[in-house]
Scaffold this motif. Sequence first.
Motif, short mmCIF file in Angstrom:
data_model
loop_
_atom_site.label_atom_id
_atom_site.label_comp_id
_atom_site.label_asym_id
_atom_site.label_seq_id
_atom_site.Cartn_x
_atom_site.Cartn_y
_atom_site.Cartn_z
N GLY A 173 4.04 -5.50 1.27
CA GLY A 173 3.53 -5.68 -0.32
C GLY A 173 4.37 -4.62 -0.89
N LEU A 174 4.11 -3.42 -0.53
CA LEU A 174 4.89 -2.44 -1.30
C LEU A 174 6.29 -2.61 -1.64
CD1 LEU A 174 3.23 1.08 0.56
CD2 LEU A 174 2.88 0.07 -1.90
N HIS A 175 7.09 -2.97 -0.29
CA HIS A 175 8.56 -3.36 -0.36
C HIS A 175 8.72 -4.40 -1.28
CE1 HIS A 175 12.25 -4.28 2.26
NE2 HIS A 175 12.50 -4.53 0.99
N SER A 176 8.11 -5.53 -1.27
CA SER A 176 8.35 -6.57 -2.08
C SER A 176 7.94 -6.34 -3.71
CB SER A 176 7.50 -7.90 -1.64
OG SER A 176 7.65 -8.22 -0.27
N PHE A 177 6.94 -5.66 -3.99
CA PHE A 177 6.65 -5.16 -5.13
C PHE A 177 7.78 -4.39 -5.85
CE2 PHE A 177 2.12 -5.86 -4.14
CZ PHE A 177 1.81 -7.01 -5.12
N ARG A 178 8.28 -3.58 -5.07
CA ARG A 178 9.46 -2.92 -5.47
C ARG A 178 10.76 -3.69 -5.98
NH1 ARG A 178 11.68 0.02 -9.12
NH2 ARG A 178 13.87 0.61 -8.50
N THR A 179 10.97 -4.55 -4.79
CA THR A 179 12.08 -5.59 -5.26
C THR A 179 11.65 -6.32 -6.53
OG1 THR A 179 12.32 -5.89 -2.80
CG2 THR A 179 13.27 -7.45 -4.03
N ILE B 71 6.01 -12.53 -8.89
CA ILE B 71 4.78 -12.03 -8.49
C ILE B 71 3.73 -12.79 -8.05
CG2 ILE B 71 2.80 -11.12 -9.92
CD1 ILE B 71 4.85 -8.91 -9.42
N THR B 72 3.52 -14.10 -8.47
CA THR B 72 2.46 -15.01 -8.11
C THR B 72 2.69 -15.11 -6.52
OG1 THR B 72 2.46 -16.04 -10.17
CG2 THR B 72 1.63 -17.22 -8.29
N HIS B 73 3.96 -15.36 -6.12
CA HIS B 73 4.34 -15.59 -4.83
C HIS B 73 4.11 -14.52 -3.92
CE1 HIS B 73 6.41 -16.99 -1.42
NE2 HIS B 73 7.10 -15.80 -1.12
N LEU B 74 4.19 -13.30 -4.30
CA LEU B 74 3.90 -12.27 -3.64
C LEU B 74 2.35 -11.96 -3.30
CD1 LEU B 74 6.65 -9.62 -4.87
CD2 LEU B 74 6.36 -10.89 -2.80
N ILE B 75 1.70 -12.10 -4.65
CA ILE B 75 0.21 -12.19 -4.65
C ILE B 75 -0.54 -12.93 -3.53
CG2 ILE B 75 -1.91 -12.46 -5.88
CD1 ILE B 75 -0.46 -11.57 -8.30
#
Length: 411
Positions: free
Chosen positions: A188-194, A212-216
């Motif tokens: 989650g942290l990695h992906s949000f930074r990306t 963002i929707t995909h990561l959520i």
Amino acid sequence: MSRRAHRKSKTGCMRCKSRHIKCDEHRPKCINCTTAGFECKFLHSAQLSINEEAIISQKYKLALAIDDSISSSEVPIQDSSSEINILDLKLFYNFISKISVVIWSGLDFNQNYDKVLLGIALKHQHLMSELLAFSALHMSEHEIEKRHYYRSIATAYQNRALSGLKECLEHLDESNCIAVLLLSNLIGLHSFRTVFASLSDSVPFSDFLTKITHLINLQRGVRAVVSPYWSWFLSSAIGPAMRNNHEFRMRCSSMESSDTEILKQFILSKNLGSETNEIYLKELENLQVNFNQVKLLQDKNPKPIQGLFAWLVTISREFLQSLEAEQAEALLILSFYGVVLHHYQECWLIRDAGRILVNFVIERLGLDYSPCLQWAEEQTNSDTTESIENNKIHTILRERQQLSLSPSVMI
């Protein structure tokens, strides 16, 4: 004329169910999956309880989300069978010496959490892969001349971690569920930074919302799958960290603050209806917790970011749909989240994301929503030398004023 009743299929394949399309239920592969070249899976023929069917369905949706998250990497990583991998050692040392202290600094469970995380990572290769991926992402932010190289390494290791996560979900039990939970936190942290690193004035806002929707959904999926083990987590090695984090969030929730009050009153004045108001006001209430966290941690340097993305992951599906439709009030709330992010701008995971997020909303809503946006704009530009006359919102005001005074414009 009365509408003809439609009986919902309960025996369609998992992919058709996840895509909300009609399945012909042909086995072993339905026509939809055959045509698209997808793997086709059905629930077991034996009757399952509602909870069992829900978990199986969630696992399948999560597997699809993981597949979509795996990216191409231009740099191969060294095989794990090698006796000594210098790159791995460098990334591992970077994580324990420079990263964890920033993520969890100032929180009581910092050292214990580190010990648990590193101990479990040494036993589970997929968690170690994400730990190294996260470290490579960090190094890409600090070694500019090697940015492309380290980002490729980060992608390659995260792909390995995601593949390992998918395998774990097929055999989830008490032996690996903690590793899965810790892995999802790092991903989650990695992906949000990306995603936030991609924020710029040239990136379409719809692309940002899609990512963002995909990561959520990926984060929600993991939590839904591991939810049956939640009580077990509390009695495990990560139990103290979870309780500490929960108590901290509860402390933030109990504070009386008014950072979101101006937006709350604005939304109530729009006469959107009780149901819509309830959705928006609930999100503002949750967002206020993040503002309170900023206040409690204002003396910490650096501020720990644990819990910073909790609001995004826990927003309701109805609010997420409003964001995807770019509803004005939902975008306003998102701009206030940008203010929260801006308080963490010294962290390499955030940087300038808060200010850019606020500017995105300003560009879309303009003058009509300036009373709320002006506060957000001032907060995210308060540390710059740019005068208020030159900020974005005042530029919009001047342009609108000039347009309204032009004799060639018909109202």
